[in-house]
Design an enzyme around this catalytic site. Structure first.
Site, PDB file in Angstrom:
ATOM      1  N   HIS A 254       0.870  -1.180   0.000  1.00 31.79           N
ATOM      2  CA  HIS A 254       0.000   0.000   0.000  1.00 31.79           C
ATOM      3  C   HIS A 254       0.908   1.232   0.000  1.00 31.79           C
ATOM      4  O   HIS A 254       1.346   1.683   1.074  1.00 31.79           O
ATOM      5  CB  HIS A 254      -0.884   0.043   1.259  1.00 31.79           C
ATOM      6  CG  HIS A 254      -1.909  -1.040   1.315  1.00 31.79           C
ATOM      7  ND1 HIS A 254      -2.346  -1.602   2.506  1.00 31.79           N
ATOM      8  CD2 HIS A 254      -2.612  -1.660   0.350  1.00 31.79           C
ATOM      9  CE1 HIS A 254      -3.260  -2.520   2.256  1.00 31.79           C
ATOM     10  NE2 HIS A 254      -3.441  -2.579   0.950  1.00 31.79           N
ATOM     11  N   VAL A 407       4.007   0.181   5.171  1.00 30.79           N
ATOM     12  CA  VAL A 407       4.223  -0.813   6.226  1.00 30.79           C
ATOM     13  C   VAL A 407       3.424  -2.079   5.925  1.00 30.79           C
ATOM     14  O   VAL A 407       3.443  -3.010   6.714  1.00 30.79           O
ATOM     15  CB  VAL A 407       3.839  -0.276   7.624  1.00 30.79           C
ATOM     16  CG1 VAL A 407       4.837   0.770   8.072  1.00 30.79           C
ATOM     17  CG2 VAL A 407       2.445   0.292   7.644  1.00 30.79           C
ATOM     18  N   HIS A 408       2.716  -2.106   4.807  1.00 33.57           N
ATOM     19  CA  HIS A 408       1.904  -3.267   4.439  1.00 33.57           C
ATOM     20  C   HIS A 408       2.505  -3.917   3.200  1.00 33.57           C
ATOM     21  O   HIS A 408       2.492  -3.330   2.122  1.00 33.57           O
ATOM     22  CB  HIS A 408       0.465  -2.857   4.145  1.00 33.57           C
ATOM     23  CG  HIS A 408      -0.220  -2.199   5.304  1.00 33.57           C
ATOM     24  ND1 HIS A 408      -1.288  -1.338   5.158  1.00 33.57           N
ATOM     25  CD2 HIS A 408       0.012  -2.279   6.630  1.00 33.57           C
ATOM     26  CE1 HIS A 408      -1.676  -0.921   6.356  1.00 33.57           C
ATOM     27  NE2 HIS A 408      -0.897  -1.470   7.261  1.00 33.57           N
ATOM     28  N   LEU A 409       3.010  -5.120   3.382  1.00 35.50           N
ATOM     29  CA  LEU A 409       3.634  -5.851   2.259  1.00 35.50           C
ATOM     30  C   LEU A 409       2.977  -7.224   2.176  1.00 35.50           C
ATOM     31  O   LEU A 409       2.900  -7.930   3.190  1.00 35.50           O
ATOM     32  CB  LEU A 409       5.134  -5.998   2.513  1.00 35.50           C
ATOM     33  CG  LEU A 409       5.889  -4.686   2.737  1.00 35.50           C
ATOM     34  CD1 LEU A 409       6.581  -4.690   4.089  1.00 35.50           C
ATOM     35  CD2 LEU A 409       6.897  -4.436   1.640  1.00 35.50           C
TER      36      LEU A 409
END
Lengths: 470, 117
Positions: A254, A407-409
């Site tokens: 994101h 921070v979203h993978l």
């Protein structure tokens, strides 16, 4: 060289690994969890502080996906994984998205009903709650701005237990991991798995190295191996082990762009805002970030000429973000000689346009909430004081000037029965009899929401299926 | 094959952090320097290697330009870093931004009110 034996080896202790360990130990399985990072006692370091970056973040937070522009990203590297460093916002996967994923990626038994049952389990384990009193001001301004514009906003529940003496975040190290240990699991911190040793269709051992300074070598033999290192480390480990087919492609993030907003009143700075403007979800979400003094300084730095002046009043400044679902995708590539994998990400023109739109909408909401000065995370970006000037941000969000992070993978392995997925519908790696993945890398796409609830629900589902098939 | 990366700050990097902390007292300055040193050392090797190559090139550039102007010493100051920030060359901009970000974060977290604006 020390050799250990276990029935199930879980590699990684974040949302996927801790959930897997908890489900399996309760079913009577002998489980050992290995975690590359250290065990850090819950509550022993201040959230989002410099000390926390040193103690809990992989590479001290200094990772980036290469591309134009590069995207900085953060991963946890400690017992509990990224649940120890995230904001703890809890969103269940929307039913419509689950249905879309099930159809598009041919994922068996991936219905909203199954995922809801698994999410129920997870919510019982980690307390999920809203703030009992009025929300902090840094969060309330998001709701206020949205209301004034007629936009939809919600307070997102968090994995936090609110008590009289404060809020306690319910991370994996505070909840599922100690319960797994109580049920018989063993956790080995400071232990990196360098590679998996294969014999035909079977993985026989994990070759490990202690990261506590001793460098001690370990071999851990197991009947079953479950890789739960997250969307970067899981594909990297499989590739280091010679397992490369459909592994490490399709990475999704994101991408997030920020604004530092100065208000004519002081904001709180100890936590993250829990409100989100959901008017444009799932493609675009607006929310708040950690805003300690250091983070405020960073967020101001891109509009450098006025940053120094603004910092004088830092207590009235909050950091907010626009996060998009990206059309683009990335790769994780483990190369010989490098301990860390090379990560790349390619944003499409539509992604860049969506980021610009997000930045402008975020500015609109913050000005509506009473902000008097907005600093975008765009190099040389115009500092805006009134809504009419936000139009200048549209052309400013370019590949050369936008400063992005995430921070979203997710999605670097994928699950399902179609040709793109690296595992079957339940995380079993194709071509192996005793190797599974159970973490964020399985998600078919970025969900457009904080993914922890989705990761945990899928981990419960897959662990239950594994139990039935072993 | 092993990628070689520096174990501590290179001269240019040290000079850049110095330039961005010249208003701090000696103790805070040393703590900020130590943080930046640790943060660069902790980076993925391929990223640290790229940063190091740029640091070496920029260090050489500042020395060459100083030699070309008799009477001037090689200097890495805030003005020089500002020029890098505005460079049309992407990697140079990112390099300056990286050093500035690490230093800014550390000085405000370590020095608090003493960090000033």
């Amino acid at each position: 060289m020390t050799t250990l034996d276990t029935e199930v080896l879980v590699i990684g202790s974040g949302a996927g690994g801790a959930t897997t360990a908890a489900v399996l130990t309760r079913a009577g399985r002998q489980v050992r969890v290995v975690e590359e990072g250290p065990a850090v006692a819950p509550g022993s370091v201040e959230p989002f502080s410099l000390e926390e970056m040193v103690a809990k973040y992989r590479h001290r937070g200094g990772s980036a996906a290469l591309g134009a522009p590069p995207i900085a990203y953060a991963e946890g590297r400690c017992v509990g994984g990224s649940t120890e460093i995230n904001s703890g916002l809890w969103h269940r996967l929307p039913a419509a998205m689950a249905e879309q994923w099930r159809r598009a990626h041919h994922i068996d038994e991936f219905t909203p009903e199954v995922l809801d049952r698994c999410a129920d389990w997870a919510e019982r384990e980690v307390t999920v709650s809203c703030v009992p009193d009025a929300p902090p001001r840094s969060s309330a301004v998001l709701a206020d701005g949205a209301q004034r514009l007629g936009w939809h906003a919600v307070e997102v529940p968090r994995v936090v237990r609110y008590e009289q003496d404060g809020a306690a975040k319910q991370t994996m190290a505070a909840t599922l991991l100690p319960r797994a240990v109580a049920a018989g699991a063993e956790i080995l911190a400071d232990c990196r798995v360098d590679r998996l040793v294969r014999r035909g269709r079977v993985v026989v051992a994990a070759e490990c190295r202690r990261t506590d300074g001793t460098g001690e070598r370990l071999t851990i033999r197991a009947d079953q191996f479950v890789v739960c290192g997250g969307a970067i480390q899981s594909p990297a480990l499989l590739q280091r082990s010679g397992i490369r087919r459909r592994i490490g492609t399709g990475l999704k993030v994101h991408p997030t762009i920020k604004v530092a907003a100065r208000f004519p009143f002081a904001l709180d700075h100890g936590d993250v805002p829990m409100h989100r403007i959901t008017e444009f979800t799932p493609d675009l979400a607006l929310g708040g970030s950690a805003n300690r003094r250091g983070q405020v300084a960073l967020a101001l730095a891109d509009a450098s000429p006025e940053a120094a002046t603004a910092m004088a009043d830092w207590q009235g400044i909050g950091v907010y973000y626009a996060a998009i679902r990206s059309e683009g995708s990335g790769r994780v590539l483990a190369l010989p000689g490098l301990a860390a994998p090379v990560v790349t990400y390619r944003l499409t023109e539509a992604d860049m346009s969506r980021l610009a739109r997000g930045l402008v909408h975020l500015g609109e909401a913050l000005l509506a909430a009473g902000a008097v000065e907005l600093h975008p995370s765009v190099i040389g970006g115009r500092v805006v004081h009134r809504a009419g000037d936000l139009v200048d941000w549209w052309p400013a969000v370019t590949r050369a000037r936008a400063n992005l992070m995430t921070v979203h993978l997710t999605s670097s392995i994928g699950m399902g029965e179609d040709a793109r997925a690296g595992t079957d519908s339940f995380g079993a790696v194709r071509g192996f009899d005793n190797l599974r993945v159970n973490d964020a890398s399985l998600l078919p796409d970025a969900p457009g929401i904080n993914p922890q609830a989705t990761i945990m629900a899928i981990a419960v589902r897959n662990a239950e299926q594994a139990l039935s098939s072993w | 094959m092993t990628v070689l990366v520096p174990r501590s700050l290179l001269a240019f990097e040290r000079a850049a952090v110095d330039a961005l902390t010249d208003d701090l007292d000696r103790g805070d300055r040393a703590r900020v320097m130590a943080y930046v040193d640790g943060a660069l050392a902790a980076m993925p090797e391929h990223i640290r290697a790229g940063v190091a190559v740029e640091s070496l090139a920029l260090g050489a550039w500042t020395r060459v330009t100083a030699l070309a102007h008799w009477g001037r010493t090689a200097s890495v100051d805030a003005e020089f870093l500002d020029r890098l920030d505005r460079s049309p060359v992407g990697p140079l901009r990112q390099h300056a931004r990286l050093l500035r970000s690490l230093t800014l974060f550390a000085r405000h977290e370590i020095a608090g009110d003493e960090a000033g604006a």
